[in-house]
Scaffold this motif. Structure first.
Motif: not given
Length: 115
Positions: A63-65, A21-22, A67, A72, A113, A27-30
């Motif tokens: 997972v929270s991203v 995902i990263e 975007e 997404s 990360s 996509l940037k994971i929060s």
């Protein structure tokens, strides 16, 4: 912000899917990914897909991203992770329930990360 449900057969595949995902979906994971009960994850997936699942998951995470949902979905379509990924849009009735319990779920151990 979008939520992504990951259903996998092992923790290794789950961690690889998060890395995909990263790295590949960009996509940037929060925050930290959260472990969700497999029965709950399968129930959510079944509700979103509106069909019976062919396999049950052995481990699941949320997972929270950063975007939005549309971006997404488009980015996830481009990759081939070793797990089942579902972007949970706010259009689904399951979204509010999942969003509400997200902060209460335990963090996934073993995830770091790359950035």
């Amino acid at each position: 912000m979008a939520l992504i449900l990951i259903r996998a057969n092992s923790q290794g595949k789950l961690l690889n899917a998060i890395a995909d995902i990263e790295r590949h979906a960009a996509l940037k994971i929060s925050g930290k990914p959260r472990i969700i009960d497999v029965e709950t994850a399968d129930k959510v997936a079944k509700g979103i897909l509106k069909e019976e699942l062919t396999t049950k998951s052995k481990i699941s995470a949320l997972v929270s991203v950063l975007e939005d949902t549309t971006k997404s979905i488009m980015q996830i379509k481009k990759i081939h992770p070793p797990a089942h990924l579902l972007v949970i849009s706010d259009e689904y009735k399951e979204y509010e329930n999942i969003k509400g319990i997200f902060g209460k779920l335990p963090p996934l151990k073993g995830y770091y990360s790359p950035k």
